[in-house]
Design a protein around this motif. Structure first.
Motif, PDB file in Angstrom:
ATOM      1  N   PRO A  43     -59.507  15.374  47.868  1.00 48.02           N
ATOM      2  CA  PRO A  43     -59.249  16.521  47.069  1.00 48.02           C
ATOM      3  C   PRO A  43     -60.548  17.125  46.705  1.00 48.02           C
ATOM      4  N   GLY A  48     -58.301  20.678  46.266  1.00 41.41           N
ATOM      5  CA  GLY A  48     -56.971  20.675  45.828  1.00 41.41           C
ATOM      6  C   GLY A  48     -56.118  19.557  46.408  1.00 41.41           C
ATOM      7  N   GLU A  49     -54.990  19.130  45.909  1.00 38.39           N
ATOM      8  CA  GLU A  49     -54.321  17.717  46.134  1.00 38.39           C
ATOM      9  C   GLU A  49     -53.498  18.111  47.234  1.00 38.39           C
ATOM     10  N   TYR A  64     -49.455  21.883  49.164  1.00 36.78           N
ATOM     11  CA  TYR A  64     -50.938  22.048  48.953  1.00 36.78           C
ATOM     12  C   TYR A  64     -50.971  22.555  47.554  1.00 36.78           C
ATOM     13  N   SER A  65     -51.653  21.708  46.653  1.00 37.14           N
ATOM     14  CA  SER A  65     -51.826  22.242  45.285  1.00 37.14           C
ATOM     15  C   SER A  65     -53.369  22.563  44.840  1.00 37.14           C
ATOM     16  N   GLY A  66     -53.811  23.536  44.956  1.00 37.68           N
ATOM     17  CA  GLY A  66     -55.031  23.770  44.453  1.00 37.68           C
ATOM     18  C   GLY A  66     -55.136  25.061  43.885  1.00 37.68           C
ATOM     19  N   ARG A  92     -51.847  25.155  37.484  1.00 35.47           N
ATOM     20  CA  ARG A  92     -53.085  25.045  37.610  1.00 35.47           C
ATOM     21  C   ARG A  92     -53.526  26.317  38.533  1.00 35.47           C
ATOM     22  N   CYS A  93     -52.675  26.784  39.073  1.00 31.87           N
ATOM     23  CA  CYS A  93     -52.982  27.654  40.484  1.00 31.87           C
ATOM     24  C   CYS A  93     -52.903  29.106  39.909  1.00 31.87           C
TER      25      CYS A  93
END
Length: 281
Positions: A43, A48-49, A64-66, A92-93
């Motif tokens: 990460p 991101g994760e 994708y979570s960033g 958070r994005c």
């Protein structure tokens, strides 16, 4: 027979399984694929994760979570699972972006807790080409940007971003992250512009690149030069570089209301093959 499903953050050892999913749709997934190929799944390096949705122990879908939330090859059940995880984590994005139908489903589930959005662009045509049109001559004055030209290109990049997204990339951290990203593309030889008398007339970047596909972004013509066909000849030049040096397929996505740009891209050789959707916060 019941199917056992779960959702969790991928660990670095699952890189091969993640890439197999990403590379199954090389054009649509070019942005995330390029990041994963460069940074792996850690990460901190990835920015991101990477969430995975598993059915019977097998990885089936990704998210994708960033800075962006991007659903990837996500089934309806996976979308519900990703929405649940995103809702619990909190937003958070700065945007949700991905294939239109999947992103629409994801936003429908997240809007009650994450909304309202600043802007929703529900249909952004995805366009691709494998060869340039012979009818548009590339502008020979569109060249790769050098590190020495960073100060010249930055104001044009800021103008493009502000015009396209509706907020300045200089807000918040003073533009440090945005300037770093522009510098990264310049250093990689993926930033192009026509500069006349010290002024940027046309510019574009190849923002994502893999061996299978690349994606053009940030196409911009200075306002006083619009309507002269410079977007077509400029894009033809960038397309020539992209096909020769980077990947056999070149893509981009564009707002559906930008009919002039869509027509220009078609004249250069692009065709529409699908659609993206963006939710901007």
């Amino acid at each position: 027979m019941l199917t056992q499903t779960t959702t969790r953050v991928l660990d670095p050892g699952e890189l091969g399984a993640a890439l197999a999913i990403l590379e199954s749709e090389p054009v649509a997934n070019a942005f995330v694929t390029s990041r994963v190929q460069a940074a792996g799944l850690d990460p901190w390096r990835l920015g991101g994760e990477m969430w995975g949705w598993y059915a019977d122990g097998r990885l089936r879908s990704l998210c994708y979570s960033g800075a962006n939330l991007v659903p990837i090859c996500a089934t309806p059940e996976a979308v519900r699972a990703f929405a649940d995880r995103a809702r619990r984590a909190g937003r958070r994005c700065s945007s949700i972006v991905g294939p239109a139908e999947t992103t629409r489903q994801l936003w429908r589930l997240l809007e009650p807790s994450w909304g309202p959005a600043r802007d929703v662009r529900p249909h952004q045509p995805l366009m691709v080409t494998e060869q340039p049109s012979p009818d548009v001559r590339p502008d020979p004055r569109v060249l790769r940007i050098s590190k020495a030209e960073m100060e010249v290109i930055m104001p044009a990049c800021v103008s493009m971003f502000t015009e396209e997204v509706g907020v300045s990339p200089l807000a918040g951290d003073g533009g440090l992250l945005y300037q770093a990203r522009v510098a990264e593309l310049v250093a990689a030889g993926r930033s192009f512009a026509r500069i006349d008398d010290g002024k940027v007339v046309f510019k574009a970047e190849i923002g994502a690149a893999t061996s299978q596909a690349c994606q053009i972004q940030g196409v911009w013509v200075a306002p006083e030069f619009r309507g002269q066909g410079l977007s077509e000849t400029g894009m033809a030049a960038v397309l020539r570089y992209a096909l020769a040096d980077i990947a056999p397929v070149v893509s981009l996505y564009v707002n559906d209301f930008n009919t002039a740009a869509r027509a220009a891209y078609r004249r250069v050789g692009f065709r529409e093959v699908g659609a993206f959707m963006s939710v901007l916060f």
